[in-house]
Design a protein around this motif. Structure first.
Motif, mmCIF file in Angstrom:
data_model
loop_
_atom_site.group_PDB
_atom_site.id
_atom_site.type_symbol
_atom_site.label_atom_id
_atom_site.label_comp_id
_atom_site.label_asym_id
_atom_site.label_seq_id
_atom_site.Cartn_x
_atom_site.Cartn_y
_atom_site.Cartn_z
ATOM 1 N N GLY A 61 0.816 -1.213 0.000
ATOM 2 C CA GLY A 61 0.000 0.000 0.000
ATOM 3 C C GLY A 61 0.845 1.257 0.000
ATOM 4 N N LEU A 62 1.941 1.245 0.768
ATOM 5 C CA LEU A 62 2.844 2.397 0.801
ATOM 6 C C LEU A 62 3.471 2.631 -0.571
ATOM 7 N N LEU A 63 3.892 1.553 -1.214
ATOM 8 C CA LEU A 63 4.464 1.679 -2.559
ATOM 9 C C LEU A 63 3.414 2.182 -3.552
ATOM 10 N N THR A 64 2.185 1.732 -3.368
ATOM 11 C CA THR A 64 1.105 2.170 -4.253
ATOM 12 C C THR A 64 0.848 3.665 -4.106
ATOM 13 N N ILE A 65 0.779 4.134 -2.865
ATOM 14 C CA ILE A 65 0.561 5.562 -2.622
ATOM 15 C C ILE A 65 1.714 6.386 -3.186
ATOM 16 N N THR A 66 2.937 5.888 -3.022
ATOM 17 C CA THR A 66 4.109 6.591 -3.568
ATOM 18 C C THR A 66 4.012 6.697 -5.087
ATOM 19 N N CYS A 281 -6.488 5.481 -4.230
ATOM 20 C CA CYS A 281 -5.504 4.520 -3.721
ATOM 21 C C CYS A 281 -5.568 4.427 -2.200
ATOM 22 N N GLY A 282 -5.747 5.569 -1.551
ATOM 23 C CA GLY A 282 -5.827 5.570 -0.091
ATOM 24 C C GLY A 282 -7.007 4.767 0.421
ATOM 25 N N ILE A 283 -8.158 4.917 -0.222
ATOM 26 C CA ILE A 283 -9.353 4.176 0.203
ATOM 27 C C ILE A 283 -9.148 2.675 0.039
ATOM 28 N N VAL A 284 -8.588 2.273 -1.097
ATOM 29 C CA VAL A 284 -8.371 0.844 -1.340
ATOM 30 C C VAL A 284 -7.342 0.276 -0.371
ATOM 31 N N VAL A 285 -6.283 1.024 -0.103
ATOM 32 C CA VAL A 285 -5.255 0.551 0.835
ATOM 33 C C VAL A 285 -5.856 0.350 2.223
ATOM 34 N N VAL A 286 -6.691 1.288 2.658
ATOM 35 C CA VAL A 286 -7.332 1.165 3.973
ATOM 36 C C VAL A 286 -8.255 -0.049 4.012
ATOM 37 N N LEU A 287 -9.028 -0.235 2.947
ATOM 38 C CA LEU A 287 -9.925 -1.394 2.901
ATOM 39 C C LEU A 287 -9.140 -2.696 2.868
#
Length: 287
Positions: A61-66, A281-287
């Protein structure tokens, strides 16, 4: 002459009718697919403990947000239809853009669409037994080392792709409504899975709480079993297999760049593309 060219350009240009919610739904809808539901089992088998599994998803998720932050910067600079194709063309020239465009069309996007359609058909087969990879409408026809066939599972996937393709040809408004409707449904389904999982799993005898969260060996994990033929042992084996366990989460969180392909149809792209990429991306990472 200049006025005539500008008038013609206005007539043929794409309509910027997608708002921030629509763009965000494209990001979320592209990311939430079959991968989220089917990759955790393999990642858990490779890592051997709930803590490592959650960490794999968190790092992915961190890599995705980056990546989303980097992509949003490019999308703001070049908010045109084509997305990554435009970025590569402007950065490395027309040849690289040409190769990427055709690779995307013939392999990347095509393969992804086919995989998701087959996954839908597989899940549908749980409820409709007639849908099966072994229920052939056309029996396998051998062509050397390859065989061509048509099963009911493949037929469902083909019809699904054709139906969604046709719906997108009906115009931006129709496509937007379908995209938003299905994405909201997927968010609700995933949120329900999270709530049910926490409700049922928050018990003393549940696997998540009764297992060792970080000691994979205490859970009966063995690197040679998790990865047949693996000769490395100890902490290094866990570190290497943890890296491999991230393949699933990274795959499940891809496709967020799809919103950049419709950059010319997003209102105020300088703001809305950034909001869509980071927020989605943030919503999906949290889910």
């Amino acid at each position: 002459m200049t006025d005539k060219i500008e008038h013609q350009r206005e007539k043929t240009s794409l309509v910027r009718a997608l708002g921030p919610i629509d763009a965000t739904m494209i990001v979320i809808g592209s990311m939430i697919g079959s991968g989220i539901f089917i990759t955790s089992a393999e990642s858990s088998r490779l890592s051997g403990a709930p803590g490592w599994l959650l960490l794999a998803w968190a790092v992915a998720g961190l890599l995705t947000i980056t990546g989303a932050l980097c992509c949003s910067e490019l999308a703001t600079m070049m908010p045109r239809a084509g997305g990554v194709y435009v970025f590569l063309r402007e950065a490395y020239g027309h040849s690289i853009g040409f190769l990427y465009g055709w690779t995307l069309f013939l392999v990347i996007q095509t393969g992804t669409i086919a995989a998701v359609a087959i996954a839908f058909a597989k899940f549908l087969s749980v409820f409709v037994t007639a849908v099966s990879p072994d229920n052939y409408l056309i029996a396998p026809i051998s062509l050397g080392g390859y065989a061509i066939s048509l099963s009911t599972e493949q037929l469902v996937a083909i019809v699904l792709i054709a139906l969604l393709t046709w719906s997108n040809t009906r115009g931006l408004e129709v496509g937007k409504i379908i995209q938003n409707t299905f994405t909201f449904a997927k968010i609700a389904a995933l949120a329900a899975v999270v709530v049910i999982g926490l409700s049922l799993g928050w018990k003393a005898n549940s696997a998540a709480l009764s297992s060792a969260w970080w000691n994979s060996w205490a859970n009966g994990w063995n690197p040679q079993v998790a990865q047949p033929g693996f000769t490395i042992v100890g902490g290094l084996a866990l570190a290497l297999l943890f890296g491999r366990s991230m393949v699933g989460p990274l795959f499940a969180q891809t496709a967020w760049t799809n919103v950049t392909f419709v950059g010319s149809e997003v209102r105020d792209p300088g703001k809305n593309l950034v909001r869509a990429l980071v927020g989605g991306c943030g919503i999906v990472v949290v889910l």
